[in-house]
Structures are given as C-alpha cells and as structure tokens.
Scaffold this active site. Structure first.
Site, mmCIF file in Angstrom:
data_model
loop_
_atom_site.group_PDB
_atom_site.id
_atom_site.type_symbol
_atom_site.label_atom_id
_atom_site.label_comp_id
_atom_site.label_asym_id
_atom_site.label_seq_id
_atom_site.Cartn_x
_atom_site.Cartn_y
_atom_site.Cartn_z
ATOM 1 N N ASP A 146 6.991 3.863 3.395
ATOM 2 C CA ASP A 146 7.184 4.990 4.312
ATOM 3 C C ASP A 146 8.651 5.018 4.735
ATOM 4 O O ASP A 146 9.496 5.488 3.981
ATOM 5 C CB ASP A 146 6.206 4.784 5.487
ATOM 6 C CG ASP A 146 6.127 5.947 6.438
ATOM 7 O OD1 ASP A 146 6.335 7.084 6.010
ATOM 8 O OD2 ASP A 146 5.832 5.727 7.630
ATOM 9 N N ASP A 179 0.825 -1.216 0.000
ATOM 10 C CA ASP A 179 0.000 0.000 0.000
ATOM 11 C C ASP A 179 0.853 1.258 0.000
ATOM 12 O O ASP A 179 0.640 2.164 -0.790
ATOM 13 C CB ASP A 179 -0.989 -0.005 1.186
ATOM 14 C CG ASP A 179 -0.323 -0.219 2.545
ATOM 15 O OD1 ASP A 179 0.911 -0.434 2.608
ATOM 16 O OD2 ASP A 179 -1.038 -0.178 3.565
ATOM 17 N N LYS A 226 6.297 7.687 0.223
ATOM 18 C CA LYS A 226 6.630 8.905 0.977
ATOM 19 C C LYS A 226 8.157 8.988 1.037
ATOM 20 O O LYS A 226 8.753 8.614 2.057
ATOM 21 C CB LYS A 226 6.113 8.774 2.421
ATOM 22 C CG LYS A 226 4.641 9.013 2.621
ATOM 23 C CD LYS A 226 4.370 8.973 4.130
ATOM 24 C CE LYS A 226 2.924 8.844 4.457
ATOM 25 N NZ LYS A 226 2.703 8.519 5.880
HETATM 26 P P1 IMP Z 1 7.442 1.412 6.695
HETATM 27 O O1 IMP Z 1 8.059 0.155 7.214
HETATM 28 O O2 IMP Z 1 7.751 2.577 7.599
HETATM 29 O O3 IMP Z 1 7.795 1.714 5.257
HETATM 30 O O4 IMP Z 1 5.880 1.248 6.859
HETATM 31 C C1 IMP Z 1 5.063 0.814 5.848
HETATM 32 C C2 IMP Z 1 3.719 0.454 6.416
HETATM 33 O O5 IMP Z 1 3.296 1.435 7.369
HETATM 34 C C3 IMP Z 1 2.648 0.449 5.363
HETATM 35 O O6 IMP Z 1 2.487 -0.811 4.793
HETATM 36 C C4 IMP Z 1 1.415 0.877 6.136
HETATM 37 O O7 IMP Z 1 0.802 -0.246 6.733
HETATM 38 C C5 IMP Z 1 1.941 1.755 7.221
HETATM 39 N N1 IMP Z 1 1.825 3.186 6.859
HETATM 40 C C6 IMP Z 1 2.815 4.047 6.602
HETATM 41 N N2 IMP Z 1 2.353 5.273 6.300
HETATM 42 C C7 IMP Z 1 1.013 5.172 6.374
HETATM 43 C C8 IMP Z 1 -0.061 6.112 6.150
HETATM 44 O O8 IMP Z 1 0.111 7.298 5.814
HETATM 45 N N3 IMP Z 1 -1.317 5.621 6.315
HETATM 46 C C9 IMP Z 1 -1.585 4.344 6.675
HETATM 47 N N4 IMP Z 1 -0.617 3.427 6.870
HETATM 48 C C10 IMP Z 1 0.670 3.845 6.729
HETATM 49 MG MG MG Z 2 0.571 -2.156 5.490
#
Ligand code: IMP
Ligand code: MG
Length: 179
Positions: free
Chosen positions: A102, A99, A130
């Site tokens: 981040d 999805d 992002k």
């Molecule tokens: P990362 O490991 O920090 O890249 O996190 C990724 C996961 O965090 C995604 O698969 C989402 O489940 C969650 N996530 C990150 N940003 C958002 C957001 O803006 N809205 C909802 N879920 C998010």
């Molecule tokens: Mg997720």
C-alpha cells in the site's frame, strides 16, 4: 459476514490463476538458488499456503509478524517486530511474501531491517499492489494483481481482524466502517 461485502474483486478462481502464475515464475527464477519464503503474518497466510504449493522447486519457509496498522485502515508508519524469524538469513535467497503493498512503509523498513542480516538476495512477492498510494520507495519483483485505491478484505486480508477467512477478495460496505 457475506452481508458486509458490497462487491467481489477477485473470485476463488481468479486467485487460483494468479497464484499458479506466480508459483511457476518463482519456480523458474529460483531453480538454482536457495529459496526461503518469508510470510508476513497475518495477512499473507492464505496466499502463502497456496503459493508454496504452487512452487515446484525445494524451498524453506519462515514467518515474521510486524505491526504497522493497529485496527484502523491507515498505516501508522512505524514498524515493530512482533515475531521474529527462526532462521538465520545468511546464504538464503529471501523472498518476502506479503498480502498487499500500500504506502510501502511496512515493506520498505522491513527490507532495510532484513538486508542487514546478509541474505544472498532479497525480493518481494506481493499478492496485491496499490501503486497510487505509494509513499516509500519499494518495488515488488512479483505482483499478483494491481488494485485501485479501495480497502479490500478476504483471502487473508482483514478489516479490524475480521474477514480473513473469506475465500474471495471483496470490498466492504462503507456503513461497516461507521459501526
Ligand atoms: P503499507 O505499509 O501502507 O504498505 O501497508 C501494508 C499493510 O497494510 C498490508 O500488509 C496490510 O496489512 C494493510 N493493508 C493495506 N491495504 C489494505 C487493504 O486494502 N485491505 C487490508 N489490509 C490492507
Ligand atoms: Mg499485513
């Protein structure tokens, strides 16, 4: 539920356009390959179900659930497999469907984990990116749209397991977090 949303980032039409473009690109790039789409639960299910129908070449699907977030809005940095894949990855051209990218920690450790299972190739297709928030070195081959550093919900994305069923993507009002 709609009262909690302060602004709409992507309408249903915007999302349909993004998915059509990605499906077309993937169908071209994977024409002579052995495509396996792996959806990361739960956030990518809505995207996955639209994306797979916009892909015009044969492909297989599988699902995996990992945890990294809990119920908050910040990544914990540890990724745990909650539900593993059914298929053995050997010989497949794996495309991870996520999805949102981040910090990148989730996908970075997932890529490491899945690479060990010897797929023929491994790439990422993320609906949202992002880039400002990246901490881990991970790149998605397919990106639906880049988004600013704001917490977005809808079209599969949740806050505290809610709002996944919104058909559009928006930002929730700050007071909702404070409840
Ligand atoms: P990362 O490991 O920090 O890249 O996190 C990724 C996961 O965090 C995604 O698969 C989402 O489940 C969650 N996530 C990150 N940003 C958002 C957001 O803006 N809205 C909802 N879920 C998010
Ligand atoms: Mg997720």
């Amino acid at each position: 539920m709609l009262n909690d949303i302060s602004s709409v980032f992507f309408s249903q039409e915007d999302l349909a356009q993004i998915v059509t473009r990605l499906g077309k690109q993937i169908s071209e790039d994977y024409k002579n390959k052995n495509l396996l789409l792996v959806s990361i639960l739960k956030g990518s299910i809505v995207f996955m179900s639209d994306l797979m129908r916009s892909i015009t070449i044969p492909c297989r699907i599988d699902f995996m659930a990992v945890s990294s977030y809990g119920s908050g809005i910040k990544s914990s940095g540890t990724v745990k497999i909650i539900k593993d894949l059914d298929l053995n990855l050997e010989g497949y051209d794996l495309l991870i469907v996520e999805d949102i990218l981040d910090s990148g920690r989730t996908l970075s450790s997932l890529m490491d984990m899945l690479s060990l299972r010897k797929p023929k190739s491994i790439e990422i297709c993320t609906l949202f990116d992002k880039p400002e928030r990246r901490e881990a070195d991970v790149k998605a081959k397919y990106i639906g749209a880049r988004v600013p550093d704001a917490f977005i919900v809808g079209y599969g994305l949740d806050y505290d397991e809610k709002y996944r069923n919104l058909p559009f993507v928006g930002v929730i009002k700050p007071e909702v977090y404070e409840k």
